[in-house]
Design a protein around this motif. Sequence first.
Motif, mmCIF file in Angstrom:
data_model
loop_
_atom_site.group_PDB
_atom_site.id
_atom_site.type_symbol
_atom_site.label_atom_id
_atom_site.label_comp_id
_atom_site.label_asym_id
_atom_site.label_seq_id
_atom_site.Cartn_x
_atom_site.Cartn_y
_atom_site.Cartn_z
ATOM 1 N N VAL A 108 0.831 -1.200 0.000
ATOM 2 C CA VAL A 108 0.000 0.000 0.000
ATOM 3 C C VAL A 108 0.867 1.253 0.000
ATOM 4 O O VAL A 108 0.558 2.252 -0.656
ATOM 5 N N ARG A 109 1.975 1.200 0.729
ATOM 6 C CA ARG A 109 2.849 2.357 0.860
ATOM 7 C C ARG A 109 3.861 2.469 -0.278
ATOM 8 O O ARG A 109 4.649 3.404 -0.307
ATOM 9 N N GLY A 110 3.833 1.508 -1.198
ATOM 10 C CA GLY A 110 4.775 1.547 -2.301
ATOM 11 C C GLY A 110 6.190 1.218 -1.894
ATOM 12 O O GLY A 110 7.157 1.677 -2.528
ATOM 13 N N ALA A 111 6.345 0.432 -0.843
ATOM 14 C CA ALA A 111 7.679 0.060 -0.378
ATOM 15 C C ALA A 111 8.326 -0.911 -1.355
ATOM 16 O O ALA A 111 7.653 -1.611 -2.112
ATOM 17 N N GLY A 112 9.647 -0.957 -1.316
ATOM 18 C CA GLY A 112 10.388 -1.885 -2.158
ATOM 19 C C GLY A 112 10.556 -3.228 -1.481
ATOM 20 O O GLY A 112 9.835 -3.562 -0.526
ATOM 21 N N PRO A 113 11.520 -4.013 -1.956
ATOM 22 C CA PRO A 113 11.727 -5.353 -1.412
ATOM 23 C C PRO A 113 11.962 -5.376 0.096
ATOM 24 O O PRO A 113 11.528 -6.306 0.774
ATOM 25 N N ARG A 114 12.657 -4.353 0.613
ATOM 26 C CA ARG A 114 12.930 -4.344 2.050
ATOM 27 C C ARG A 114 11.634 -4.319 2.858
ATOM 28 O O ARG A 114 11.527 -4.959 3.899
ATOM 29 N N GLY A 115 10.629 -3.573 2.378
ATOM 30 C CA GLY A 115 9.359 -3.530 3.072
ATOM 31 C C GLY A 115 8.563 -4.814 2.893
ATOM 32 O O GLY A 115 7.960 -5.323 3.839
ATOM 33 N N ILE A 116 8.581 -5.346 1.670
ATOM 34 C CA ILE A 116 7.835 -6.571 1.393
ATOM 35 C C ILE A 116 8.436 -7.762 2.130
ATOM 36 O O ILE A 116 7.740 -8.726 2.447
ATOM 37 N N ALA A 117 9.738 -7.690 2.432
ATOM 38 C CA ALA A 117 10.379 -8.772 3.198
ATOM 39 C C ALA A 117 9.822 -8.869 4.611
ATOM 40 O O ALA A 117 9.994 -9.887 5.285
ATOM 41 N N GLY A 118 9.146 -7.815 5.065
ATOM 42 C CA GLY A 118 8.448 -7.874 6.342
ATOM 43 C C GLY A 118 9.371 -8.011 7.535
ATOM 44 O O GLY A 118 10.516 -7.551 7.542
ATOM 45 N N THR A 140 5.814 -15.124 0.851
ATOM 46 C CA THR A 140 6.398 -14.107 -0.021
ATOM 47 C C THR A 140 7.424 -13.279 0.744
ATOM 48 O O THR A 140 8.514 -12.980 0.233
ATOM 49 N N ALA A 141 7.090 -12.889 1.963
ATOM 50 C CA ALA A 141 8.022 -12.121 2.788
ATOM 51 C C ALA A 141 9.312 -12.892 3.011
ATOM 52 O O ALA A 141 10.416 -12.335 2.914
ATOM 53 N N ALA A 142 9.202 -14.181 3.292
ATOM 54 C CA ALA A 142 10.397 -14.984 3.541
ATOM 55 C C ALA A 142 11.275 -15.088 2.295
ATOM 56 O O ALA A 142 12.506 -14.968 2.359
ATOM 57 N N LEU A 143 10.642 -15.282 1.130
ATOM 58 C CA LEU A 143 11.408 -15.421 -0.113
ATOM 59 C C LEU A 143 12.093 -14.103 -0.489
ATOM 60 O O LEU A 143 13.273 -14.082 -0.848
ATOM 61 N N VAL A 144 11.340 -13.008 -0.394
ATOM 62 C CA VAL A 144 11.922 -11.710 -0.718
ATOM 63 C C VAL A 144 13.012 -11.353 0.295
ATOM 64 O O VAL A 144 14.034 -10.754 -0.055
ATOM 65 N N GLY A 145 12.812 -11.741 1.537
ATOM 66 C CA GLY A 145 13.807 -11.471 2.570
ATOM 67 C C GLY A 145 15.138 -12.126 2.286
ATOM 68 O O GLY A 145 16.206 -11.531 2.503
ATOM 69 N N GLU A 146 15.116 -13.354 1.798
ATOM 70 C CA GLU A 146 16.366 -14.042 1.470
ATOM 71 C C GLU A 146 17.118 -13.309 0.363
ATOM 72 O O GLU A 146 18.339 -13.117 0.438
ATOM 73 N N ASP A 147 16.381 -12.904 -0.676
ATOM 74 C CA ASP A 147 17.018 -12.169 -1.768
ATOM 75 C C ASP A 147 17.552 -10.819 -1.290
ATOM 76 O O ASP A 147 18.659 -10.404 -1.658
ATOM 77 N N LEU A 154 -4.295 -17.304 1.584
ATOM 78 C CA LEU A 154 -3.752 -15.984 1.302
ATOM 79 C C LEU A 154 -2.750 -15.537 2.366
ATOM 80 O O LEU A 154 -1.666 -15.045 2.046
ATOM 81 N N VAL A 155 -3.104 -15.694 3.642
ATOM 82 C CA VAL A 155 -2.225 -15.235 4.717
ATOM 83 C C VAL A 155 -0.901 -15.978 4.675
ATOM 84 O O VAL A 155 0.179 -15.373 4.757
ATOM 85 N N ALA A 156 -0.959 -17.301 4.531
ATOM 86 C CA ALA A 156 0.275 -18.088 4.467
ATOM 87 C C ALA A 156 1.092 -17.718 3.234
ATOM 88 O O ALA A 156 2.334 -17.664 3.284
ATOM 89 N N ASN A 157 0.422 -17.440 2.113
ATOM 90 C CA ASN A 157 1.144 -17.087 0.885
ATOM 91 C C ASN A 157 1.843 -15.734 1.016
ATOM 92 O O ASN A 157 2.969 -15.552 0.533
ATOM 93 N N LEU A 158 1.178 -14.783 1.656
ATOM 94 C CA LEU A 158 1.815 -13.484 1.872
ATOM 95 C C LEU A 158 3.030 -13.625 2.790
ATOM 96 O O LEU A 158 4.073 -13.001 2.563
ATOM 97 N N ALA A 159 2.892 -14.423 3.834
ATOM 98 C CA ALA A 159 4.013 -14.633 4.747
ATOM 99 C C ALA A 159 5.168 -15.340 4.036
ATOM 100 O O ALA A 159 6.339 -15.016 4.255
#
Length: 366
Positions: free
Chosen positions: A143-153, A222-229, A215-220
């Motif tokens: 929503v805030r337009g954050a990049g990978p760092r934000g999506i990594a949660g 996604t955070a883990a995968l983006v976090g590794e990258d 959906l909730v598990a998939n979003l979580a």
Amino acid sequence: MARLPPAVARLRAAVRHGLADLPEGSLMLVACSGGPDSLALADTVAFCAPRMGLRAGLVSVDHGLQEGSAARAADVAAWAREAGLDPAAAVTVAVGADGGPEGAAREARYAALDAAAERYGADAILLGHTRDDQAETVLLALVRGAGPRGIAGMRAVRGRYRRPLLGIARDDTHLACADRGLEPWADPHNADPRFLRSALRPVLDSLVGVLGEDLVANLARTAALVGEDTDYLDALALAALDECRAVSGPDPEGAGVGPDREGVGVGLGTKPDVGGLGAEPMAAGLSAGRTAGLDAKRVAALPTPIRTRALRAWVLDSGVNGAELNHRHLAAVDALVADWRGQGPAFLPGGIEIRRSDGRLTASAP
């Protein structure tokens, strides 16, 4: 022997897994508001810690923002002592105004938790964030337009902070409280639409109704995968940053490293030390008014994902508060190397200025 309720079993398994690498005898403090997530975590830790050779305490932070908050924090600490958690403390903080009510309360809370860890010699602070919290964090980042760092949660481990329930559903913490006879506190802020995260929760519920419970598990995930990258790219950026430090002596514009000169892309062909991935660069501050600076042309030659990460690490190291740094600040700094037209300095939070002169980027404190 009675069968352990499934939710309680899942929480205990998650805590054992999340704390398995702590040395025997380590002290951890559970940050507990008295809500279902943190209360279920504290109860689970009280059971698991002695069986793992660990010590466990609790800190309940009173933000002073609601009537009866001091008494509630004291009650949580009293419950913790009865549950065998030691130390068990209620701490009152003064919440400022910077960063909005949520940000200011969070800053005050973490400062109090860090102070408690230092006071008691704790090796870890445990937070009760769940998989649902992670999904909300990903949506907020989008929503805030954050990049990978934000999506990594949020990360399961960040410095002394640990989130052993990050893979556990929020429903399980509520069920565990009921199974264990615990009476959690319902924070009215969690249903107050003035707070963005609270306003988002019914939206997420609606999305789950339309798109399914995965959906909730998939979003979580996604955070883990983006976090590794993100962690890996951060490590590459730190390696490149070290080789972009400006050497002493003048380096007039045009005399630096160009596309056909040695040093372009340095640090990108070597494997970084990944042992400390995920750690935020520490802000060292500007002790002498100006840093040694960066070689602007070396920085400009880096691929964009590495360059922007390297610049972010550098400005944080210059003393900028990461909580106040946003994408506009970083874009202005990046323009000094990627879109250089002789422009003036980039102004960052805290009064720090980033200038380009004689082929270097330098940071100056007020």
